[in-house]
Each structure stands twice: as structure tokens, then as C-alpha cells.
Design an enzyme around this catalytic site. Structure first.
Site, PDB file in Angstrom:
ATOM      1  N   GLU A  18       1.140  -1.618   0.330  1.00 44.10           N
ATOM      2  CA  GLU A  18       0.092  -0.129  -0.317  1.00 44.10           C
ATOM      3  C   GLU A  18       1.097   1.027  -0.136  1.00 44.10           C
ATOM      4  OE1 GLU A  18      -3.427   0.133   2.712  1.00 44.10           O
ATOM      5  OE2 GLU A  18      -2.692   1.858   3.714  1.00 44.10           O
ATOM      6  N   TYR A  50      -6.584   7.357  -0.606  1.00 44.61           N
ATOM      7  CA  TYR A  50      -6.583   8.718  -0.586  1.00 44.61           C
ATOM      8  C   TYR A  50      -6.153   9.002   1.125  1.00 44.61           C
ATOM      9  CZ  TYR A  50     -11.286   8.974  -2.736  1.00 44.61           C
ATOM     10  OH  TYR A  50     -11.782   8.750  -4.213  1.00 44.61           O
ATOM     11  N   ALA A  52      -5.892  11.746   4.506  1.00 39.80           N
ATOM     12  CA  ALA A  52      -6.966  11.721   5.616  1.00 39.80           C
ATOM     13  C   ALA A  52      -8.472  12.433   5.363  1.00 39.80           C
ATOM     14  CB  ALA A  52      -6.238  12.153   7.538  1.00 39.80           C
ATOM     15  N   HIS A  78      -8.036   3.377  -3.855  1.00 39.35           N
ATOM     16  CA  HIS A  78      -9.454   3.340  -2.676  1.00 39.35           C
ATOM     17  C   HIS A  78     -10.414   4.095  -2.929  1.00 39.35           C
ATOM     18  CE1 HIS A  78      -6.591   1.794   0.575  1.00 39.35           C
ATOM     19  NE2 HIS A  78      -5.632   1.408  -0.388  1.00 39.35           N
ATOM     20  N   ASP A 110     -12.954   7.648   6.923  1.00 39.21           N
ATOM     21  CA  ASP A 110     -13.273   8.168   8.500  1.00 39.21           C
ATOM     22  C   ASP A 110     -13.629   9.809   8.338  1.00 39.21           C
ATOM     23  OD1 ASP A 110     -12.168   5.983  10.397  1.00 39.21           O
ATOM     24  OD2 ASP A 110     -10.192   7.124   9.556  1.00 39.21           O
ATOM     25  N   ASP A 162     -21.654  -6.160  13.673  1.00 42.25           N
ATOM     26  CA  ASP A 162     -19.848  -6.064  12.061  1.00 42.25           C
ATOM     27  C   ASP A 162     -19.794  -6.790  11.554  1.00 42.25           C
ATOM     28  OD1 ASP A 162     -17.597  -4.486  12.932  1.00 42.25           O
ATOM     29  OD2 ASP A 162     -17.356  -6.437  11.856  1.00 42.25           O
ATOM     30  N   LYS A 169     -21.471  -5.895   2.518  1.00 38.48           N
ATOM     31  CA  LYS A 169     -21.164  -5.407   1.582  1.00 38.48           C
ATOM     32  C   LYS A 169     -20.585  -6.578   0.856  1.00 38.48           C
ATOM     33  CE  LYS A 169     -17.752  -3.835   4.846  1.00 38.48           C
ATOM     34  NZ  LYS A 169     -16.882  -3.091   5.434  1.00 38.48           N
TER      35      LYS A 169
END
Length: 296
Positions: A18, A50, A52, A78, A110, A162, A169
């Protein structure tokens, strides 16, 4: 371009790397030095994040596109829903398609400025990751991955919640998952077991980062969302004043954790490089999962 699924299903253990998009000319040079150093090792794929809070979208598109067109690497971009309208997302997805990118990691992302803040969707955007996965699949022939959370998603009430969101997804079209960074093998295995028990058998790739400095000990704990396991701290803390010894111990620990993952049936491990190659190269070379550049 090959898909992530094609690249990780080789019948032998593989690895991926990554990167994040550079912020300036110096960062650009560092990134491309890393890309060129990793390329001969034949990772299954490489990804570009990406920034933050969903920032640096344009740089992510450009960087991933360059990797896709100027190297032999399989590139994955991403995509997050943070501060993005439906039109924004369609534009980014279209830009990926135009750049020849066929692999996308779809994550809700986030909140900007404070990852622990309450999630607030864009007024004209999406609420959940499964909606983003569905959009990507509907707008092109993409191979789509999603995130998984060994320590639970920070906004999940419990394991059942979770797991339910993860299954949604997958039902929306996700073909593989990459975990949030972790250092506790047992947490990963428990997560994988409960997902499998829910009927999901897609590949789940561990997200690991070698700890090589005292600062990366803090970064690792912050990125993973959980303290480093006690056994790691016992080996690392006595070495904080000896940079070389700390790096060696951090590499040893990452190799040990990686080998445990492969022994438990994991097919691919995704390494967070922080745009620097030596630690990742050391780890994958010691594991024997990297191609031999001299053989080409």
C-alpha cells in the site's frame, strides 16, 4: 489489467503493498523510488490510498493511473464516501475507468479532521459502504474490495453487528477484503472464523506494517485502533534507544506474524509501506514470497 482476484489466486502465498499519494516533489521522488524498488519483486498488486478524511482524490487518481500505465504492477485505487456527493463519486469512478484501473477498494472512510468523530454523510452522498460497493459495480467492470476489522469497526456495537455489515458489503458485490492494520493474530483469526460462520468465504487479507522505529510503534497502535500486544512491547520497548536493534526486532516480529498468517491459510498479505520500501522488501524477502529480481 489483471484483477486483484486473478493475482492473488496463484496457488502460492503472495503479498501486496500500500502507498499513499505524494504531497510534494520530494514525496513524489520517494514514492517512485519505492515503486521501482518493489516492482521487480512481483507483488500481487499495489494500492493507493486517499488522504485523511477523503482528501487527495485527484492525486490518488493520478498516482494510481501512472502506476497502471508506466509499470508492470497491478494497481488498485481506494475510494471513500467521505465528503463526497453521488456526482463526486461517479466522477472519481469514471476517472479510474478512464485511467485503466479495474480494481477498487471501496471504504466509507473516517470523518475529516477527527477519525473518532461521529460519521455524517454528505447531504447528496451515501450512508453505508454496501451502497458504495453497489455503485462501483454498477458503473463499470471493477473488481471491488472492502475493509474488514479484526478489532471491530469503531462504530460497531458488537461482533454480530460488525459481521452483519460485512455480509451486506459482500452481498453488494465485494470480492475480497483487506483488514485494518493489526498486530494480534488471534484477533484476526477470530474475525475470520465468525465471518466464515456467516457464510462468507471471500479472501480476507491481513493489513500489516513492519515496526522499525519508536515512532512507528505509536503509529501502529493508532492506525490499528488497539494497543500493541504485550509480547511485542516486551521485545521492542527495551530497544527504543538502539535504532538498529529496534528495526531488526520489528522486522523479526513482522516476519513471525506474517508466517503465522500464511500457516493459517491466508493467501495474500497487504503491507502498509508508508511509501518506503526497505522494511517491506526485507520482510517479503525473508518470507520467500518475493520474486528474485536477478532471475528476470
Amino acid at each position: 489489467m489483471a484483477t486483484v482476484m486473478e493475482r492473488i489466486q496463484r496457488g502460492t502465498p503472495t503479498f501486496s503493498v500500500e502507498f499513499f499519494p505524494p504531497k510534494n516533489d520530494e514525496g513524489e521522488r520517494t514514492l517512485w523510488d519505492t515503486v521501482r524498488s518493489v516492482e521487480p519483486l512481483d507483488p500481487a498488486f499495489v494500492s493507493v490510498t486517499y488522504g485523511a478524511g477523503g482528501s487527495s482524490r485527484d492525486r490518488t487518481v493520478r498516482t494510481t493511473g501512472r502506476i497502471a500505465t508506466e509499470t508492470t504492477l497491478t494497481a488498485m485505487a481506494h475510494l471513500t464516501a467521505v465528503d463526497a456527493s453521488m456526482d463526486d463519486l461517479r466522477h472519481v469512478i469514471g476517472s479510474y475507468a478512464e485511467a485503466g484501473i479495474s480494481n477498487v477498494l471501496a471504504i466509507r472512510g473516517d470523518p475529516p479532521n477527527d477519525k473518532d468523530a461521529e460519521w455524517v454523510p454528505h447531504p447528496a452522498g451515501l450512508q453505508y459502504t454496501d451502497e458504495l460497493v453497489h455503485m462501483v459495480r454498477r458503473l463499470g467492470t471493477f473488481c471491488v474490495g472492502v475493509a474488514a476489522f479484526p478489532y471491530l469497526h469503531p462504530r460497531s456495537e458488537d461482533e454480530d453487528v460488525d459481521t452483519r455489515f460485512f455480509v451486506q458489503k459482500v452481498k453488494a458485490g465485494a470480492e475480497f477484503a483487506i483488514t485494518q492494520m493489526f498486530y494480534d493474530a488471534d484477533q484476526f483469526l477470530r474475525m475470520r472464523d465468525r465471518i466464515a460462520a456467516a457464510g462468507c468465504d471471500i479472501p480476507i487479507m491481513p493489513g500489516l506494517m513492519p515496526i522499525t522505529t519508536a515512532k512507528s510503534m505509536e503509529t501502529g497502535a493508532d492506525f490499528s485502533g488497539a494497543p500493541l500486544p504485550r509480547h511485542m512491547l516486551d521485545r521492542l520497548e527495551p530497544l527504543v534507544d538502539d535504532k538498529d536493534a529496534l528495526r531488526d526486532a520489528g522486522i523479526d516480529l513482522c516476519v513471525e506474524l506474517s508466517q503465522r498468517m500464511y500457516d493459517e491459510g491466508v493467501g495474500n498479505i497487504h503491507y502498509i509501506s508508508m511509501n518506503r520500501h526497505p522494511a517491506v522488501v526485507d520482510v517479503v524477502s525473508r518470507l520467500g514470497v518475493a520474486a528474485d529480481p536477478s532471475a528476470s
